[in-house]
Design a protein around this motif. Structure first.
Motif, mmCIF file in Angstrom:
data_model
loop_
_atom_site.group_PDB
_atom_site.id
_atom_site.type_symbol
_atom_site.label_atom_id
_atom_site.label_comp_id
_atom_site.label_asym_id
_atom_site.label_seq_id
_atom_site.Cartn_x
_atom_site.Cartn_y
_atom_site.Cartn_z
ATOM 1 N N THR A 106 2.705 -6.121 -2.575
ATOM 2 C CA THR A 106 2.807 -7.332 -3.385
ATOM 3 C C THR A 106 2.554 -6.907 -4.826
ATOM 4 O OG1 THR A 106 1.942 -8.683 -1.571
ATOM 5 C CG2 THR A 106 1.930 -9.664 -3.763
ATOM 6 N N ALA A 107 3.583 -7.031 -5.659
ATOM 7 C CA ALA A 107 3.486 -6.619 -7.058
ATOM 8 C C ALA A 107 4.241 -7.627 -7.910
ATOM 9 C CB ALA A 107 4.054 -5.222 -7.247
ATOM 10 N N LYS A 108 3.507 -8.449 -8.619
ATOM 11 C CA LYS A 108 4.111 -9.570 -9.342
ATOM 12 C C LYS A 108 5.192 -9.124 -10.321
ATOM 13 C CE LYS A 108 2.901 -13.726 -11.809
ATOM 14 N NZ LYS A 108 1.838 -14.561 -12.301
ATOM 15 N N GLU A 109 4.953 -8.074 -11.103
ATOM 16 C CA GLU A 109 5.933 -7.669 -12.128
ATOM 17 C C GLU A 109 7.108 -6.879 -11.586
ATOM 18 O OE1 GLU A 109 4.392 -5.911 -15.662
ATOM 19 O OE2 GLU A 109 3.114 -7.639 -16.084
ATOM 20 N N GLY A 110 6.875 -5.971 -10.644
ATOM 21 C CA GLY A 110 8.007 -5.205 -10.151
ATOM 22 C C GLY A 110 7.631 -4.073 -9.217
ATOM 23 N N VAL A 111 8.606 -3.670 -8.402
ATOM 24 C CA VAL A 111 8.473 -2.547 -7.480
ATOM 25 C C VAL A 111 9.692 -1.660 -7.667
ATOM 26 C CG1 VAL A 111 8.396 -1.836 -5.052
ATOM 27 C CG2 VAL A 111 7.173 -3.893 -5.786
ATOM 28 N N LYS A 112 9.455 -0.365 -7.783
ATOM 29 C CA LYS A 112 10.553 0.600 -7.871
ATOM 30 C C LYS A 112 10.367 1.628 -6.766
ATOM 31 C CE LYS A 112 13.112 3.633 -10.921
ATOM 32 N NZ LYS A 112 13.293 4.111 -12.295
ATOM 33 N N LEU A 113 11.389 1.760 -5.909
ATOM 34 C CA LEU A 113 11.365 2.744 -4.837
ATOM 35 C C LEU A 113 12.253 3.918 -5.239
ATOM 36 C CD1 LEU A 113 11.691 0.412 -1.702
ATOM 37 C CD2 LEU A 113 9.626 1.145 -2.910
ATOM 38 N N LEU A 114 11.650 5.081 -5.376
ATOM 39 C CA LEU A 114 12.390 6.288 -5.739
ATOM 40 C C LEU A 114 13.099 6.854 -4.520
ATOM 41 C CD1 LEU A 114 9.657 7.925 -8.010
ATOM 42 C CD2 LEU A 114 11.528 6.405 -8.683
ATOM 43 N N SER A 115 14.050 7.722 -4.738
ATOM 44 C CA SER A 115 14.876 8.248 -3.646
ATOM 45 C C SER A 115 14.062 8.994 -2.590
ATOM 46 C CB SER A 115 15.975 9.152 -4.194
ATOM 47 O OG SER A 115 15.413 10.250 -4.874
ATOM 48 N N SER A 116 12.886 9.481 -2.937
ATOM 49 C CA SER A 116 12.034 10.205 -1.989
ATOM 50 C C SER A 116 11.123 9.280 -1.186
ATOM 51 C CB SER A 116 11.175 11.223 -2.745
ATOM 52 O OG SER A 116 10.387 10.556 -3.731
ATOM 53 N N SER A 117 11.215 7.967 -1.394
ATOM 54 C CA SER A 117 10.254 7.038 -0.793
ATOM 55 C C SER A 117 10.697 6.508 0.560
ATOM 56 C CB SER A 117 9.995 5.865 -1.734
ATOM 57 O OG SER A 117 11.144 5.068 -1.865
ATOM 58 N N ALA A 118 9.681 6.110 1.338
ATOM 59 C CA ALA A 118 9.894 5.414 2.606
ATOM 60 C C ALA A 118 8.857 4.302 2.677
ATOM 61 C CB ALA A 118 9.728 6.358 3.784
ATOM 62 N N VAL A 119 9.315 3.080 2.913
ATOM 63 C CA VAL A 119 8.416 1.930 3.029
ATOM 64 C C VAL A 119 8.728 1.212 4.336
ATOM 65 C CG1 VAL A 119 7.718 -0.291 2.040
ATOM 66 C CG2 VAL A 119 8.222 1.640 0.525
ATOM 67 N N VAL A 120 7.699 1.085 5.164
ATOM 68 C CA VAL A 120 7.797 0.314 6.385
ATOM 69 C C VAL A 120 6.831 -0.851 6.203
ATOM 70 C CG1 VAL A 120 7.510 0.280 8.888
ATOM 71 C CG2 VAL A 120 8.331 2.361 7.751
ATOM 72 N N GLY A 121 7.370 -1.966 5.778
ATOM 73 C CA GLY A 121 6.558 -3.138 5.477
ATOM 74 C C GLY A 121 7.348 -4.072 4.585
ATOM 75 N N ASN A 122 6.711 -5.132 4.170
ATOM 76 C CA ASN A 122 7.367 -6.147 3.357
ATOM 77 C C ASN A 122 7.090 -5.924 1.877
ATOM 78 O OD1 ASN A 122 8.221 -7.647 5.723
ATOM 79 N ND2 ASN A 122 6.061 -8.088 5.990
ATOM 80 N N ILE A 123 8.039 -6.328 1.042
ATOM 81 C CA ILE A 123 7.877 -6.236 -0.406
ATOM 82 C C ILE A 123 8.009 -7.636 -0.988
ATOM 83 C CG2 ILE A 123 8.850 -5.361 -2.555
ATOM 84 C CD1 ILE A 123 9.859 -2.930 -0.986
ATOM 85 N N ILE A 124 7.028 -8.006 -1.801
ATOM 86 C CA ILE A 124 7.060 -9.286 -2.499
ATOM 87 C C ILE A 124 6.862 -8.984 -3.979
ATOM 88 C CG2 ILE A 124 6.007 -11.549 -2.735
ATOM 89 C CD1 ILE A 124 4.837 -11.136 0.100
ATOM 90 N N SER A 125 7.871 -9.314 -4.785
ATOM 91 C CA SER A 125 7.805 -9.024 -6.206
ATOM 92 C C SER A 125 8.825 -9.859 -6.963
ATOM 93 C CB SER A 125 8.083 -7.533 -6.455
ATOM 94 O OG SER A 125 7.943 -7.234 -7.826
ATOM 95 N N ARG A 126 8.668 -9.911 -8.282
ATOM 96 C CA ARG A 126 9.651 -10.624 -9.089
ATOM 97 C C ARG A 126 10.890 -9.768 -9.324
ATOM 98 N NH1 ARG A 126 6.686 -13.427 -13.886
ATOM 99 N NH2 ARG A 126 8.338 -14.951 -13.710
ATOM 100 N N ARG A 127 10.729 -8.440 -9.310
ATOM 101 C CA ARG A 127 11.853 -7.520 -9.487
ATOM 102 C C ARG A 127 11.676 -6.330 -8.541
ATOM 103 N NH1 ARG A 127 10.763 -9.462 -14.249
ATOM 104 N NH2 ARG A 127 9.265 -7.970 -15.016
#
Length: 137
Positions: free
Chosen positions: A74-95
């Motif tokens: 949960t990141a109000k301003e923004g989330v950036k996933l780089l090409s090396s990333s893996a996320v197993v979960g939910n993302i809540i953000s404005r961007r």
């Protein structure tokens, strides 16, 4: 998503080879190069480096992910996933920004307008709380 000038100095660093178990609440900008098993909450920005592993829920102003996260972001301003990333979960953000070759498995809520964002977050968290309680019982 760019960091403002007040985000430049790192307040907390979890170094490479370090392991933290337990929930953390920190002030300001945190960079994680090691492993964390627990929830993290900060009023600043977070960088999860390419070799970092994070298992837990992450709440911050903004997040850049290069490593692995198993948990919700949960990141109000923004989330950036780089090409090396893996996320197993939910993302809540404005961007939300995702580079090529990102691994993402979960739900994503990305709404720019403040009131709609707040309503969506509240609804999502209520549903999640009910679902999590039902699974535990």
């Amino acid at each position: 998503m760019a960091f403002r000038s007040d985000d430049i100095s790192i307040n907390t660093l979890v170094g490479s080879g370090s392991f933290v178990k337990g929930d953390m609440k920190v002030n300001g900008f945190i960079r994680i190069d090691g492993d964390i098993d627990g929830n993290l909450e900060t009023d600043g920005a977070v960088i999860i480096s390419e070799k970092a592993r994070f298992r837990g829920n992450l709440t911050a102003k903004s997040v850049i992910v290069g490593g692995i996260i198993i948990g919700d972001i949960t990141a109000k301003e923004g989330v950036k996933l780089l090409s090396s990333s893996a996320v197993v979960g939910n993302i809540i953000s404005r961007r939300v920004q995702m580079e090529d070759k990102v691994i993402f498995h979960g739900h994503c809520i990305s709404i720019e307008e403040e009131n709609r964002y707040a309503t969506a977050v509240d609804t999502f968290l209520q549903v999640k709380a009910i679902r999590d309680k039902a699974v535990i019982s």
